[in-house]
Scaffold this motif. Structure first.
Motif, PDB file in Angstrom:
ATOM      1  N   ALA A 225       0.897  -1.309  -0.093  1.00 28.43           N
ATOM      2  CA  ALA A 225       0.169  -0.016   0.005  1.00 28.43           C
ATOM      3  C   ALA A 225       0.877   1.358   0.001  1.00 28.43           C
ATOM      4  N   SER A 226       1.963   1.178   0.610  1.00 31.21           N
ATOM      5  CA  SER A 226       2.798   2.347   0.671  1.00 31.21           C
ATOM      6  C   SER A 226       3.386   2.729  -0.623  1.00 31.21           C
ATOM      7  N   ILE A 227       3.617   1.572  -1.344  1.00 37.38           N
ATOM      8  CA  ILE A 227       4.326   1.853  -2.901  1.00 37.38           C
ATOM      9  C   ILE A 227       3.426   2.364  -3.750  1.00 37.38           C
ATOM     10  N   GLU A 228       2.097   1.863  -3.537  1.00 39.15           N
ATOM     11  CA  GLU A 228       1.037   2.439  -4.504  1.00 39.15           C
ATOM     12  C   GLU A 228       0.770   3.865  -4.014  1.00 39.15           C
ATOM     13  N   LEU A 229       0.701   4.309  -2.862  1.00 38.94           N
ATOM     14  CA  LEU A 229       0.444   5.599  -2.207  1.00 38.94           C
ATOM     15  C   LEU A 229       1.686   6.534  -2.826  1.00 38.94           C
ATOM     16  N   ALA A 230       2.852   5.982  -2.658  1.00 38.40           N
ATOM     17  CA  ALA A 230       4.089   6.922  -3.095  1.00 38.40           C
ATOM     18  C   ALA A 230       3.938   7.176  -4.574  1.00 38.40           C
ATOM     19  N   VAL A 231       3.495   6.463  -5.496  1.00 43.98           N
ATOM     20  CA  VAL A 231       3.337   6.325  -6.879  1.00 43.98           C
ATOM     21  C   VAL A 231       2.230   7.286  -7.177  1.00 43.98           C
ATOM     22  N   LEU A 232       0.998   7.297  -6.587  1.00 44.95           N
ATOM     23  CA  LEU A 232       0.111   8.356  -6.604  1.00 44.95           C
ATOM     24  C   LEU A 232       0.334   9.830  -6.104  1.00 44.95           C
ATOM     25  N   LEU A 233       1.198   9.880  -5.061  1.00 48.31           N
ATOM     26  CA  LEU A 233       1.501  11.110  -4.931  1.00 48.31           C
ATOM     27  C   LEU A 233       2.823  11.782  -5.817  1.00 48.31           C
ATOM     28  N   GLY A 234       3.331  10.939  -6.483  1.00 48.53           N
ATOM     29  CA  GLY A 234       4.347  11.548  -7.536  1.00 48.53           C
ATOM     30  C   GLY A 234       5.761  11.452  -6.863  1.00 48.53           C
ATOM     31  N   LEU A 235       5.940  10.692  -6.073  1.00 47.45           N
ATOM     32  CA  LEU A 235       7.055  10.729  -5.388  1.00 47.45           C
ATOM     33  C   LEU A 235       8.218   9.574  -5.968  1.00 47.45           C
ATOM     34  N   PRO A 236       9.661   9.811  -5.732  1.00 49.06           N
ATOM     35  CA  PRO A 236      10.725   8.913  -6.108  1.00 49.06           C
ATOM     36  C   PRO A 236      10.555   7.705  -5.095  1.00 49.06           C
ATOM     37  N   VAL A 237      10.516   6.468  -5.563  1.00 50.34           N
ATOM     38  CA  VAL A 237      10.273   5.328  -4.720  1.00 50.34           C
ATOM     39  C   VAL A 237      10.954   4.219  -5.189  1.00 50.34           C
ATOM     40  N   VAL A 238      11.752   3.759  -4.043  1.00 52.29           N
ATOM     41  CA  VAL A 238      12.412   2.376  -4.763  1.00 52.29           C
ATOM     42  C   VAL A 238      11.426   1.090  -3.967  1.00 52.29           C
ATOM     43  N   SER A 245       6.896  -4.392 -14.018  1.00 52.63           N
ATOM     44  CA  SER A 245       5.587  -4.241 -15.200  1.00 52.63           C
ATOM     45  C   SER A 245       4.610  -4.045 -13.931  1.00 52.63           C
ATOM     46  N   ALA A 246       4.846  -3.908 -12.561  1.00 59.20           N
ATOM     47  CA  ALA A 246       3.595  -3.515 -11.732  1.00 59.20           C
ATOM     48  C   ALA A 246       3.831  -1.978 -11.192  1.00 59.20           C
ATOM     49  N   LEU A 247       4.670  -1.188 -12.067  1.00 55.70           N
ATOM     50  CA  LEU A 247       5.054   0.116 -11.536  1.00 55.70           C
ATOM     51  C   LEU A 247       5.000   0.851 -12.944  1.00 55.70           C
ATOM     52  N   PRO A 248       4.598   2.119 -12.632  1.00 58.24           N
ATOM     53  CA  PRO A 248       4.793   3.116 -13.883  1.00 58.24           C
ATOM     54  C   PRO A 248       6.166   3.284 -14.446  1.00 58.24           C
ATOM     55  N   SER A 249       6.363   3.431 -15.703  1.00 62.84           N
ATOM     56  CA  SER A 249       7.719   3.707 -16.223  1.00 62.84           C
ATOM     57  C   SER A 249       7.829   5.137 -16.439  1.00 62.84           C
ATOM     58  N   ARG A 250       8.715   5.529 -15.235  1.00 63.98           N
ATOM     59  CA  ARG A 250       8.895   7.222 -15.029  1.00 63.98           C
ATOM     60  C   ARG A 250      10.038   6.948 -14.011  1.00 63.98           C
ATOM     61  N   GLN A 251      10.798   8.246 -14.375  1.00 63.54           N
ATOM     62  CA  GLN A 251      11.956   8.573 -13.671  1.00 63.54           C
ATOM     63  C   GLN A 251      11.679   8.677 -12.116  1.00 63.54           C
ATOM     64  N   GLY A 252      12.694   7.941 -11.409  1.00 55.36           N
ATOM     65  CA  GLY A 252      12.553   8.081 -10.084  1.00 55.36           C
ATOM     66  C   GLY A 252      11.632   6.900  -9.275  1.00 55.36           C
ATOM     67  N   ALA A 268      24.168  -2.686   0.093  1.00 53.16           N
ATOM     68  CA  ALA A 268      24.691  -2.010  -1.011  1.00 53.16           C
ATOM     69  C   ALA A 268      23.823  -1.782  -2.069  1.00 53.16           C
ATOM     70  N   GLU A 269      23.103  -2.940  -2.410  1.00 51.77           N
ATOM     71  CA  GLU A 269      22.125  -2.955  -3.643  1.00 51.77           C
ATOM     72  C   GLU A 269      20.964  -1.724  -3.278  1.00 51.77           C
ATOM     73  N   VAL A 270      20.514  -1.780  -2.042  1.00 55.00           N
ATOM     74  CA  VAL A 270      19.517  -0.765  -1.923  1.00 55.00           C
ATOM     75  C   VAL A 270      20.237   0.531  -1.894  1.00 55.00           C
ATOM     76  N   LEU A 271      21.251   0.997  -1.309  1.00 53.94           N
ATOM     77  CA  LEU A 271      21.937   2.053  -1.535  1.00 53.94           C
ATOM     78  C   LEU A 271      22.168   2.623  -2.816  1.00 53.94           C
ATOM     79  N   SER A 272      22.507   1.692  -3.971  1.00 55.92           N
ATOM     80  CA  SER A 272      22.587   1.904  -4.955  1.00 55.92           C
ATOM     81  C   SER A 272      21.464   2.432  -5.761  1.00 55.92           C
ATOM     82  N   GLY A 275      20.745   5.577  -5.359  1.00 56.05           N
ATOM     83  CA  GLY A 275      21.368   6.508  -5.858  1.00 56.05           C
ATOM     84  C   GLY A 275      22.443   7.225  -4.750  1.00 56.05           C
ATOM     85  N   LEU A 276      22.935   6.291  -3.902  1.00 62.16           N
ATOM     86  CA  LEU A 276      23.740   6.518  -2.747  1.00 62.16           C
ATOM     87  C   LEU A 276      24.931   5.911  -2.581  1.00 62.16           C
TER      88      LEU A 276
END
Length: 277
Positions: A225-238, A245-252, A268-272, A275-276
């Motif tokens: 649910a948090s993933i979906e909410l972040a997407v609808l708010l237009g936020l960068p999300v990992v 395929s279950a995410l929009p194709s957009r930067q961030g 290390a994979e999560v930090l990458s 972008g850190l």
């Protein structure tokens, strides 16, 4: 026009319907009501296009429950029903309703049947149910907006400082990214970003959660649910454990790891991905 959506499923499935409901409300100038599980009713309070959310237990509804629901949806004069529920009881109920246009992927009550798309972002997949009524869906354009007062209140409760805000939203349970890695991540990030501020997702009412998240600069989440909410708010999300395929194709917006197998994912994979690295 009055439109009725029947949407079973958890909070993430409810949020995936937000752009479609918005498109119907805007393009048809429709008053929209939602029938959803009881726990999802507060969630629909976030959507400006929804006039009412009716709680209903799709899984355990008795014949009396379905009869009561029929009485509830007969009271307004609905012209359209988009039905994502299945089963003989819902078909009987809708067949006895006076709703002239009933769209579903199956069932004898449907006046229009659609083929459910596969392998595309679920928010955009809703377009199949909207095409028969001539409604266009650009799910990526939809943005959930919140009242300014709620955003200001959430901003006032942020950790002190002026650094970037990272919101962490673990799903918890078996197969999630291990708790100790969630806990150590902020310290790892502060080695390169000493002024990092972190927030915990998943606490408070859904309105408080949404306002808190809207004040974040980036979201790291395995909670669906948090993933979906972040997407609808237009936020960068990992999104941990979510297929691309279950995410929009957009930067961030980035998918990382496989659902139920996140214990092998390294910091290390999560930090990458953030972008850190």
């Amino acid at each position: 026009m009055r439109a009725l959506f029947l949407i079973p499923g958890d909070s993430s499935l409810q949020l995936q319907a937000f752009p479609a409901v918005g498109a119907v409300a805007d393009q048809l100038q429709a008053q929209v009501q939602i029938v959803c599980p009881p726990e999802a009713v507060p969630l629909w309070g976030l959507h400006p296009g929804v006039s009412r959310a009716v709680p209903f237990n799709f899984e355990a509804g008795t014949l009396a429950d379905w009869a009561n629901l029929l009485g509830t949806i007969r009271e307004p004069d609905f012209q359209l029903c988009i039905n994502r529920a299945g089963g003989r009881q819902v078909d009987l109920m809708l067949s006895m309703s006076h709703i002239p246009s009933r769209i579903a992927s199956g069932g004898f009550s449907a006046t229009e049947r659609v083929k459910e798309p596969q392998g595309i972002w679920p928010c955009q997949a809703w377009e199949a149910w909207l095409q028969p009524i001539g409604v266009r869906l650009e799910a990526e354009v939809f943005r959930l907006t919140l009242p300014p007062a709620e955003l200001r209140q959430a901003a006032a409760e942020l950790p002190s400082g002026d650094g970037p805000v990272l919101l962490l939203a673990p799903a918890g349970g078996e197969g999630d990214w291990p708790q100790e890695r969630w806990q150590e991540l902020p310290g790892l990030i502060r080695r390169s970003l000493p002024n990092l501020r972190t927030l915990a997702g998943g606490t408070g009412t859904i309105r408080e959660q949404a306002a808190r998240m809207a004040n974040a600069d980036v979201v790291l989440a395995s909670d669906p649910a948090s993933i979906e909410l972040a997407v609808l708010l237009g936020l960068p999300v990992v999104a941990l454990g979510r297929a691309s395929s279950a995410l929009p194709s957009r930067q961030g917006v980035q998918a990382l790891g496989r659902a139920g197998q996140l214990d092998g994912l390294t910091s290390a994979e999560v930090l990458s991905a953030l972008g850190l690295a």
